[in-house]
Design a protein around this motif. Sequence first.
Motif, PDB file in Angstrom:
ATOM      1  N   THR A 101     -17.201  42.240 -86.706  1.00 38.87           N
ATOM      2  CA  THR A 101     -16.486  42.641 -87.960  1.00 38.87           C
ATOM      3  C   THR A 101     -17.256  41.870 -89.172  1.00 38.87           C
ATOM      4  O   THR A 101     -17.174  40.483 -89.177  1.00 38.87           O
ATOM      5  N   LEU A 102     -17.874  42.438 -90.132  1.00 37.24           N
ATOM      6  CA  LEU A 102     -18.258  42.055 -91.270  1.00 37.24           C
ATOM      7  C   LEU A 102     -17.476  41.865 -92.507  1.00 37.24           C
ATOM      8  O   LEU A 102     -16.636  43.206 -92.624  1.00 37.24           O
ATOM      9  N   LYS A 103     -17.233  40.892 -93.025  1.00 38.70           N
ATOM     10  CA  LYS A 103     -15.956  40.918 -94.295  1.00 38.70           C
ATOM     11  C   LYS A 103     -17.073  40.950 -95.665  1.00 38.70           C
ATOM     12  O   LYS A 103     -17.726  39.968 -95.609  1.00 38.70           O
TER      13      LYS A 103
ATOM     14  N   HIS B 111     -24.287  36.368 -88.938  1.00 38.31           N
ATOM     15  CA  HIS B 111     -24.526  37.680 -88.831  1.00 38.31           C
ATOM     16  C   HIS B 111     -25.728  38.215 -89.563  1.00 38.31           C
ATOM     17  O   HIS B 111     -25.583  39.577 -90.013  1.00 38.31           O
ATOM     18  N   ALA B 112     -26.686  37.667 -89.760  1.00 33.46           N
ATOM     19  CA  ALA B 112     -27.691  38.333 -90.503  1.00 33.46           C
ATOM     20  C   ALA B 112     -28.149  39.457 -89.944  1.00 33.46           C
ATOM     21  O   ALA B 112     -28.479  40.551 -90.789  1.00 33.46           O
ATOM     22  N   LYS B 113     -28.557  39.781 -88.566  1.00 36.13           N
ATOM     23  CA  LYS B 113     -28.804  41.259 -88.187  1.00 36.13           C
ATOM     24  C   LYS B 113     -27.992  42.201 -88.559  1.00 36.13           C
ATOM     25  O   LYS B 113     -28.447  43.266 -89.237  1.00 36.13           O
ATOM     26  N   GLN B 114     -26.686  41.874 -88.247  1.00 31.98           N
ATOM     27  CA  GLN B 114     -25.880  43.062 -88.641  1.00 31.98           C
ATOM     28  C   GLN B 114     -25.538  43.337 -90.300  1.00 31.98           C
ATOM     29  O   GLN B 114     -25.628  44.508 -90.783  1.00 31.98           O
ATOM     30  N   VAL B 115     -25.569  42.208 -90.928  1.00 39.10           N
ATOM     31  CA  VAL B 115     -25.674  42.315 -92.419  1.00 39.10           C
ATOM     32  C   VAL B 115     -26.723  43.110 -92.770  1.00 39.10           C
ATOM     33  O   VAL B 115     -26.710  43.889 -93.646  1.00 39.10           O
TER      34      VAL B 115
END
Length: 421
Positions: free
Chosen positions: A34-36, A316-320
């Motif tokens: 989950t990215l905020k 979360h660099a990849k997902q961001v």
Amino acid sequence: MQRRRTGTIAAVSALGMTAVLGGCGVTGGSGDVTLKLIAADYGDSAANSSQKYWDHLVDEYESKHPDVKIDVSVYSWNDVDRKVKELVDAGKEPDMAQIGAYADYADKDLLYTADDLLSITAQADLASQLATAGQVKGVQYGMPFAASTRLLFYNKTLFKQAGITPPKTWNELAGDARALKAQGVKYPYALPLGPEEAQAETMQWLLSGGGGYTDDVGTYGIDSAQNVSTFNWLKDDLVDKGLTGPVAPGRLNRADAFAAFAKGDVGMLNGHPSLMKIAAKKGVKYGMVPMPGVDGKSKNTMGVADWMMAFKKNGHAKQVGDFLDFVYSTKNVLAFSREYDLLPVTTSASEVMSNDKQDADLKPFLDQLPLSELYPVGNTSWAQVAAAVKKEIGGAVAPNGSPAGTLAQIQSTATMAENAQ
């Protein structure tokens, strides 16, 4: 003092490269994430809140990425910067923040670089000098998210009644203001130097006078000879002659000036694209021209950019990065820009907007981009300097004010802020 040129916005062609993930730094682990995201609200009502824009965008993204959830919280511009600071101070950084400044967080080594996040294609598509303005010490941390420029708006009906034409020089502007005053116009020229956005009106005038906040190497020169001359003219030729309306410039905020323009009480004022919609809703017939300069059209106008940044703490660099590649797609940049009458921050979206009839109203602002200069946002001291401008600059044109003294005081604040870095 020569003006700093590194803030000039120039759109360049994107490099013809295939998309690859730019995750050169730390990447997030496997599994559901989950990215905020904390974001600013560009809407002026519940009907067009930015929450609706993000909800739509997130729904589309999540439908194609079931292992990633995006949690977006939207706050007003009055609260969003403070909210992000509170989270950071509490050690609860969001994955992403879309706010007005990034340099303080970059200086504390809290942010991923753009290289860590964006694909080569997405990064290359960012307007070149907007991307440059997102750098601290030559490294890009701030990714431009929205941009705007300023034009001089004028009330066509009031100008026709006064028998005048839009000004191209300061002297013509003062002459038009005198003619408007003679017709009983409440605010011949609205000069909002109140605390809401005094730094913008100030910069617009400094640039038109051949000065600016900084010199070529980024050193503050707020009390330069050009800047003092500009504010002497404003005080002597506009304010002291009663041409700026019944509210003292230091107490007049931008929102109030825009509202007065929409009521038909303002002859001229500097405005950004959203003023078009505000005026049109009230039936005001308006025109727009480039900001006058001392002897002719101003060579430079002011550009403003808001910023996207990503915090490293959650890893979360990849997902961001993958999500931001989606955010910065041409389709999504255009949708945001059109919804809120803002200018695209990518070359591809700018090219579409320049050639699409539905965007004709924004084209005059888009045409200003190559001549626009930004706030010195890469200076970590800028937030303090901007606060000092908001608080003090109105005093420069007050009845007993001293332009030279006020600008010297702000320059002192800037020097101390720089030395404290």
